[in-house]
Design a protein around this motif. Structure first.
Motif, mmCIF file in Angstrom:
data_model
loop_
_atom_site.group_PDB
_atom_site.id
_atom_site.type_symbol
_atom_site.label_atom_id
_atom_site.label_comp_id
_atom_site.label_asym_id
_atom_site.label_seq_id
_atom_site.Cartn_x
_atom_site.Cartn_y
_atom_site.Cartn_z
ATOM 1 N N TRP A 146 33.447 36.296 38.232
ATOM 2 C CA TRP A 146 34.290 35.439 39.083
ATOM 3 C C TRP A 146 33.807 33.995 39.085
ATOM 4 O O TRP A 146 34.597 33.073 39.269
ATOM 5 C CB TRP A 146 34.353 36.010 40.507
ATOM 6 N N GLU A 161 44.427 39.271 36.077
ATOM 7 C CA GLU A 161 45.458 40.067 36.760
ATOM 8 C C GLU A 161 45.999 41.180 35.869
ATOM 9 O O GLU A 161 46.432 42.216 36.352
ATOM 10 C CB GLU A 161 46.613 39.155 37.179
ATOM 11 N N LEU A 164 44.554 44.549 36.480
ATOM 12 C CA LEU A 164 44.752 45.229 37.767
ATOM 13 C C LEU A 164 45.784 46.354 37.616
ATOM 14 O O LEU A 164 46.615 46.315 36.694
ATOM 15 C CB LEU A 164 45.242 44.230 38.820
ATOM 16 N N VAL A 208 40.576 35.318 46.766
ATOM 17 C CA VAL A 208 41.905 34.752 46.463
ATOM 18 C C VAL A 208 42.307 34.831 45.001
ATOM 19 O O VAL A 208 43.465 34.569 44.667
ATOM 20 C CB VAL A 208 41.987 33.280 46.933
ATOM 21 N N GLY A 209 41.364 35.126 44.101
ATOM 22 C CA GLY A 209 41.732 35.205 42.681
ATOM 23 C C GLY A 209 42.346 33.897 42.206
ATOM 24 O O GLY A 209 41.872 32.816 42.539
ATOM 25 N N GLN A 213 48.892 35.016 44.757
ATOM 26 C CA GLN A 213 49.410 35.702 45.947
ATOM 27 C C GLN A 213 49.506 34.748 47.126
ATOM 28 O O GLN A 213 50.434 34.842 47.915
ATOM 29 C CB GLN A 213 48.618 36.968 46.287
ATOM 30 N N TYR A 243 33.895 33.916 47.350
ATOM 31 C CA TYR A 243 32.502 33.523 47.108
ATOM 32 C C TYR A 243 32.357 32.717 45.841
ATOM 33 O O TYR A 243 31.276 32.234 45.548
ATOM 34 C CB TYR A 243 31.551 34.710 47.145
ATOM 35 N N VAL A 247 36.777 29.992 41.459
ATOM 36 C CA VAL A 247 38.033 30.665 41.784
ATOM 37 C C VAL A 247 38.794 29.868 42.860
ATOM 38 O O VAL A 247 40.017 29.681 42.766
ATOM 39 C CB VAL A 247 37.733 32.113 42.256
ATOM 40 N N ASP A 268 31.241 34.886 51.852
ATOM 41 C CA ASP A 268 30.888 36.186 51.295
ATOM 42 C C ASP A 268 31.730 37.211 52.045
ATOM 43 O O ASP A 268 31.540 37.418 53.245
ATOM 44 C CB ASP A 268 29.388 36.457 51.471
ATOM 45 N N ALA A 269 32.652 37.844 51.341
ATOM 46 C CA ALA A 269 33.589 38.765 51.996
ATOM 47 C C ALA A 269 32.874 39.934 52.664
ATOM 48 O O ALA A 269 33.443 40.570 53.555
ATOM 49 C CB ALA A 269 34.604 39.280 50.979
ATOM 50 N N SER A 289 43.592 41.508 49.207
ATOM 51 C CA SER A 289 44.150 42.448 48.232
ATOM 52 C C SER A 289 43.243 42.547 47.017
ATOM 53 O O SER A 289 42.782 41.538 46.484
ATOM 54 C CB SER A 289 45.574 42.060 47.825
ATOM 55 N N ASN A 290 43.018 43.781 46.613
ATOM 56 C CA ASN A 290 42.180 44.085 45.442
ATOM 57 C C ASN A 290 40.791 43.455 45.558
ATOM 58 O O ASN A 290 40.243 42.980 44.569
ATOM 59 C CB ASN A 290 42.857 43.595 44.150
ATOM 60 N N VAL A 291 40.245 43.448 46.741
ATOM 61 C CA VAL A 291 38.909 42.871 46.952
ATOM 62 C C VAL A 291 37.926 43.952 47.406
ATOM 63 O O VAL A 291 36.823 44.068 46.860
ATOM 64 C CB VAL A 291 38.950 41.730 47.996
ATOM 65 N N ASN A 294 36.195 45.786 44.918
ATOM 66 C CA ASN A 294 35.357 44.953 44.056
ATOM 67 C C ASN A 294 34.052 44.573 44.763
ATOM 68 O O ASN A 294 33.348 43.682 44.323
ATOM 69 C CB ASN A 294 36.192 43.705 43.676
HETATM 70 C C1 LIG Z 1 40.391 41.445 41.800
HETATM 71 S S1 LIG Z 1 40.323 39.835 42.470
HETATM 72 C C2 LIG Z 1 41.661 39.893 43.577
HETATM 73 C C3 LIG Z 1 42.320 38.560 43.731
HETATM 74 C C4 LIG Z 1 43.616 38.583 44.510
HETATM 75 N N1 LIG Z 1 43.444 38.899 45.892
HETATM 76 C C5 LIG Z 1 44.608 39.529 43.856
HETATM 77 O O1 LIG Z 1 45.085 40.485 44.459
HETATM 78 O O2 LIG Z 1 44.917 39.269 42.679
HETATM 79 C C6 LIG Z 1 38.922 39.897 43.518
HETATM 80 C C7 LIG Z 1 38.627 38.570 44.209
HETATM 81 O O3 LIG Z 1 37.617 38.806 45.183
HETATM 82 C C8 LIG Z 1 36.596 37.834 45.054
HETATM 83 N N2 LIG Z 1 35.351 38.449 45.525
HETATM 84 C C9 LIG Z 1 34.678 39.506 44.999
HETATM 85 N N3 LIG Z 1 33.573 39.748 45.713
HETATM 86 C C10 LIG Z 1 33.544 38.846 46.727
HETATM 87 C C11 LIG Z 1 32.653 38.595 47.788
HETATM 88 N N4 LIG Z 1 31.554 39.324 47.990
HETATM 89 N N5 LIG Z 1 32.950 37.586 48.631
HETATM 90 C C12 LIG Z 1 34.057 36.833 48.464
HETATM 91 N N6 LIG Z 1 34.920 37.013 47.466
HETATM 92 C C13 LIG Z 1 34.675 38.016 46.606
HETATM 93 C C14 LIG Z 1 36.596 37.459 43.591
HETATM 94 O O4 LIG Z 1 36.004 36.196 43.373
HETATM 95 C C15 LIG Z 1 38.085 37.472 43.289
HETATM 96 O O5 LIG Z 1 38.684 36.260 43.605
#
Ligand SMILES: C[S@@+](CC[C@H](N)C(=O)[O-])C[C@H]1O[C@@H](n2cnc3c(N)ncnc32)[C@H](O)[C@@H]1O
Length: 505
Positions: A146, A161, A164, A208-209, A213, A243, A247, A268-269, A289-291, A294
């Motif tokens: 990322w 994307e 996904l 936010v990727g 979205q 984070y 991105v 940091d999520a 979404s999709n976080v 991850n």
């Molecule tokens: C698979 S992408 C999803 C992006 C978007 N929400 C979507 O649905 O396409 C995962 C996102 O989560 C972020 N991410 C992953 N781990 C994170 C963390 N610990 N803290 C903040 N952001 C994180 C990545 O940088 C990336 O932007």
């Protein structure tokens, strides 16, 4: 000897798996070996990911309880000095039924048993010591992906994307977005009628990727807000959190036309309250979404009535390490050190620091992709002394796993540490009439772990683990929230599910 075939849905139907043909050679190899067959189990999964951390076959020692002292339990961090491994109680042989038809399983299992009997003969090149899943370097690779996304995408010619489920983020589904916004308008109208609507209307997005979205959400919001006569858009603050500054910069460009309504924050999520504490009780929507899938996760298991932590060790198979070493002009024993440098420096600085191996950023990215493609996880089970001594997050201990581990026989589940930390830290940010909405891969019933494989898998350069939904429900319920996990209405056949959390009425 125990045989555990998990993907039972694949044993019938149009193209059933021939388990006997698959397992025959593995059993033959076991019988021809000196291993104590009464202490062996053969565990078969179906690894649905094109790329994963598993070999077609591998072995996983189940360690006997350690009597050498409390520190030997690892205390859940994976970072303490590693004591000598305790004796082994039993041995699991793990087989991927999806790929085993193309493999000489008898030879593979014989080789594994030889390695197990004489670990010194192993050709694996470890990239780290034994650690719990969430502390593995695979999360360093995930973060690097990322942080340096453009370099990776440039090299592969593919946007993230496309990896996904469904080929694009479900958060871009316009019908679902409009439905959500209209529900929020209704809440706001009700509050407004009681003069209880605050002047600032906060919406937060975590992870936010590429910002697509956010753009979909904001564009639809503007349109619906206009039609709705009340000027909610004027009061809207959409905070994009991630984070990865890289991105965030990219996502901000995608929503530039929304000007001051959007801001970005490095968050940091897994610990949202650290940077978002100022929003306590104010967010009307936290959108994810999709976080969660991850975020770092451990796995724990119950085997024969005892609880275990799954420990992992990232490694490169010997042949891959040799090939990579040759391509980048390094001796094979230095590949682990170069990979570690890559994680610390990123591809741009790596080539500046080590021009003798990497002629430019492109070469460093090629090294990164090769290491990532070859990277596998070795696994073993370490006994957990007591669930309450296992720290799931800084605020939650392993007691919350008790019912999952003690009510379903032998089982192995994700702890979803990162998702739990994120979820528990987000709930206090919500306005009393706010909601958390999350599209993700959830295991909605713990019994599904008996018959499916839910990660970790690889999506291009990132990691995916399904999320242990009942644990989130449990935590939310305890905090007074109503938590629902339902099919994603815009694509009900999808594996993606929607989790919503709102204060219980
Ligand atoms: C698979 S992408 C999803 C992006 C978007 N929400 C979507 O649905 O396409 C995962 C996102 O989560 C972020 N991410 C992953 N781990 C994170 C963390 N610990 N803290 C903040 N952001 C994180 C990545 O940088 C990336 O932007």
């Amino acid at each position: 000897m125990l045989v555990d075939v998990r993907p039972v849905s694949r044993l019938r139907g149009k193209d059933p798996v021939d388990v006997t043909a698959a397992l025959g050679p593995a059993v033959e190899a076991l019988c021809a070996s000196a291993v104590d067959l009464s202490r062996v189990s053969l565990v078969c999964d179906w690894i649905q990911y094109r790329s994963s951390f598993r070999e077609v076959a591998d072995y996983r020692p189940v360690l006997a309880p350690w009597r050498g002292g409390a520190e030997a339990e690892g205390a859940g961090t994976g970072l303490e000095p590693q004591p000598e491994p305790p004796a082994e109680a039993t041995l699991e042989i793990a087989i991927d039924l999806r790929r085993c038809a193309d493999t000489d399983l008898r030879a593979a299992v014989t080789g594994l048993l030889d390695e197990h009997a004489d670990p010194g003969s192993s050709t694996r090149v470890p990239l780290e010591p034994w650690v719990t899943g969430r502390h593995s370097c695979i999360w360093g690779f995930n973060a690097l992906y990322w942080q340096a996304l453009s370099h990776w995408e440039q090299a592969t010619g593919r946007e993230y994307e496309q990896a996904l489920p469904g080929g694009e983020s479900d958060a871009r589904n316009v019908a679902a977005v409009r439905e959500l916004i209209l529900e929020i308008f209704k809440t706001w109208d009700d509050l407004d009628a009681r003069s209880a609507l605050p002047p600032e209307l906060y919406v937060v997005e975590l992870g936010v990727g590429n910002g697509n979205q956010a753009r979909t959400w904001l564009d639809e919001f503007v349109e619906l807000s206009r039609a709705h006569s009340r000027d909610y858009y004027r009061r809207l603050h959409y905070i994009m959190c991630d984070y990865s500054p890289h991105v965030l910069g990219r996502a901000l460009k995608a929503v530039a036309h929304h000007g001051d309504h959007v801001s970005t924050l490095v968050v940091d999520a897994t610990r949202p309250a650290v940077s978002l504490g100022f929003l306590r009780g104010k967010a009307f929507l936290v959108y994810v979404s999709n976080v969660y899938d991850n975020l770092p996760s451990d796995e724990v298991a119950c085997i024969g009535g005892h609880t275990y932590q799954v420990e992992v060790r990232a490694f490169l198979p010997g042949a891959d390490a040799a090939r990579i070493a040759q391509r980048f002009s390094a001796p094979p024993q230095r590949v682990a050190e170069l990979a570690d440098k890559l994680l610390r420096l990123g591809p741009e600085l790596l080539c500046e620091a080590m021009p003798q191996h990497f002629g430019g950023t492109g070469q460093a990215v090629a090294f990164w992709r090769e290491v990532w493609a070859a990277l596998r996880l070795q696994e073993r089970y370490r006994p957990l002394r007591a669930l309450d001594l296992y720290q799931v997050t800084p605020d939650l201990n392993g007691e919350l796993l008790r019912s999952q581990l003690e009510s379903h026989g032998d089982i192995r589940v994700h702890v979803s540490n990162g998702a739990l930390g994120s979820f528990a830290g987000t709930l206090p940010l919500l306005h009393p009439f706010g909601r958390l909405l999350c599209h993700d891969l959830f295991v909605d019933d713990v019994r599904r772990y008996h018959s499916g494989f839910f990660g970790p898998g690889k999506y291009d350069g990132s990691v995916v683990n399904w999320v242990n939904g009942p644990l989130l429900r449990h935590i939310g319920g305890r905090a007074g929230f109503d938590v629902r996990i339902s099919p994603f209405t815009a694509r009900p056949s999808s594996n993606i599910k929607t989790l919503t959390a709102a204060v219980r009425e």
